[in-house]
Design a protein around this motif. Structure first.
Motif, PDB file in Angstrom:
ATOM      1  N   VAL A   8       0.859  -1.183   0.000  1.00  0.00           N
ATOM      2  CA  VAL A   8       0.000   0.000   0.000  1.00  0.00           C
ATOM      3  C   VAL A   8       0.897   1.235   0.000  1.00  0.00           C
ATOM      4  O   VAL A   8       2.011   1.191   0.515  1.00  0.00           O
ATOM      5  CB  VAL A   8      -0.957   0.025   1.215  1.00  0.00           C
ATOM      6  N   PRO A   9       0.415   2.320  -0.589  1.00  0.00           N
ATOM      7  CA  PRO A   9       1.257   3.521  -0.626  1.00  0.00           C
ATOM      8  C   PRO A   9       1.378   4.174   0.745  1.00  0.00           C
ATOM      9  O   PRO A   9       0.420   4.236   1.506  1.00  0.00           O
ATOM     10  CB  PRO A   9       0.534   4.437  -1.607  1.00  0.00           C
ATOM     11  N   LEU A  10       2.598   4.634   1.037  1.00  0.00           N
ATOM     12  CA  LEU A  10       2.837   5.443   2.229  1.00  0.00           C
ATOM     13  C   LEU A  10       2.657   6.897   1.839  1.00  0.00           C
ATOM     14  O   LEU A  10       3.225   7.344   0.841  1.00  0.00           O
ATOM     15  CB  LEU A  10       4.267   5.253   2.735  1.00  0.00           C
ATOM     16  N   LEU A  11       1.893   7.613   2.590  1.00  0.00           N
ATOM     17  CA  LEU A  11       1.684   9.027   2.314  1.00  0.00           C
ATOM     18  C   LEU A  11       2.653   9.811   3.197  1.00  0.00           C
ATOM     19  O   LEU A  11       2.309  10.302   4.257  1.00  0.00           O
ATOM     20  CB  LEU A  11       0.235   9.414   2.577  1.00  0.00           C
ATOM     21  N   GLY A  12       3.900   9.865   2.784  1.00  0.00           N
ATOM     22  CA  GLY A  12       4.965  10.496   3.561  1.00  0.00           C
ATOM     23  C   GLY A  12       5.763   9.444   4.302  1.00  0.00           C
ATOM     24  O   GLY A  12       5.291   8.342   4.547  1.00  0.00           O
ATOM     25  N   SER A  13       6.998   9.762   4.609  1.00  0.00           N
ATOM     26  CA  SER A  13       7.878   8.848   5.334  1.00  0.00           C
ATOM     27  C   SER A  13       8.585   9.617   6.447  1.00  0.00           C
ATOM     28  O   SER A  13       9.769   9.917   6.351  1.00  0.00           O
ATOM     29  CB  SER A  13       8.884   8.219   4.374  1.00  0.00           C
ATOM     30  N   PRO A  14       7.845   9.959   7.499  1.00  0.00           N
ATOM     31  CA  PRO A  14       8.446  10.785   8.549  1.00  0.00           C
ATOM     32  C   PRO A  14       9.428  10.016   9.417  1.00  0.00           C
ATOM     33  O   PRO A  14       9.379   8.782   9.500  1.00  0.00           O
ATOM     34  CB  PRO A  14       7.233  11.219   9.365  1.00  0.00           C
ATOM     35  N   GLN A  15      10.323  10.755  10.043  1.00  0.00           N
ATOM     36  CA  GLN A  15      11.209  10.148  11.017  1.00  0.00           C
ATOM     37  C   GLN A  15      10.383   9.697  12.212  1.00  0.00           C
ATOM     38  O   GLN A  15       9.400  10.339  12.576  1.00  0.00           O
ATOM     39  CB  GLN A  15      12.255  11.160  11.503  1.00  0.00           C
TER      40      GLN A  15
END
Length: 195
Positions: free
Chosen positions: A183-190
């Motif tokens: 599934v798509p990640l909507l952003g990849s925050p720390q």
């Protein structure tokens, strides 16, 4: 018995003071050189194989998250003991805790983890079940991947005591009913790391 002369006492006090100052300075220098920095975690991918909310108050899920952890230290390695992972939704666990194998993290290195989390039904509140159904219908679900455990720092031959580590990665995934797999990640925050 006569007391020691005044000059001997003064010399002894001066010696002890200088010794304590030098010992404190040596400890400060060693700490500045080997001061450990927190590891860094990032979520790079997500796959959802099962998300069953049809048997309230239980949710059964099967999810896989790819986490990358980086050790930013040049002189200090990290050893993780008793590391467990689970997924939460609105601060409620929706997967059972999974024990991960012990992990050795060398200096200036990167390690990838891809645990499959889930399985049997986990009891959650009606609000969480309804919220998950609504978010899934909308197409965006906010989840948190949580890692708990203990770590030790290793500098040369010196090991520290064990410290508790808490890692929380808040991620938004694009999820539509009936879609299984990546599934798509909507952003990849720390991720937030507390030690």
């Amino acid at each position: 018995m006569a007391s020691p002369p005044r000059n001997t006492r003064r010399a002894l006090c001066t010696f002890i003071t200088i010794f304590l100052l030098l010992a404190g300075l040596a400890v400060l220098i060693v700490w500045l050189i080997y001061r450990p920095h927190k590891p860094q975690f990032t979520v790079l991918g997500a796959a959802i194989y099962d998300l069953n909310t049809t048997s309230p108050p239980f949710i059964s899920t099967s999810m896989q998250f790819t986490l990358v952890t980086r050790n930013p230290n040049r002189r200090v390695s990290i050893m993780y003991d008793k590391l467990t992972a689970y997924v939460s939704y609105r601060n409620q666990a929706i997967t059972s805790s999974l024990a991960l194998p012990p992990l050795y993290h060398a200096t200036k290195s990167t390690v990838t983890l891809s645990p499959v989390l889930g399985g049997a039904g986990v009891p959650v509140s009606v609000e969480a079940t309804n919220g998950l159904v609504m978010d899934e219908a909308y197409g965006v679900v906010a989840l948190s991947v949580v890692l708990l455990g203990r770590l030790r720092w290793k500098a040369g031959v010196i090991y520290t005591g064990r410290y508790g580590v808490y890692v929380k990665c808040d991620v938004w995934v694009g999820l539509k009913k009936g879609i299984v797999g990546q599934v798509p990640l909507l952003g990849s925050p720390q991720c937030k790391v507390d030690i």
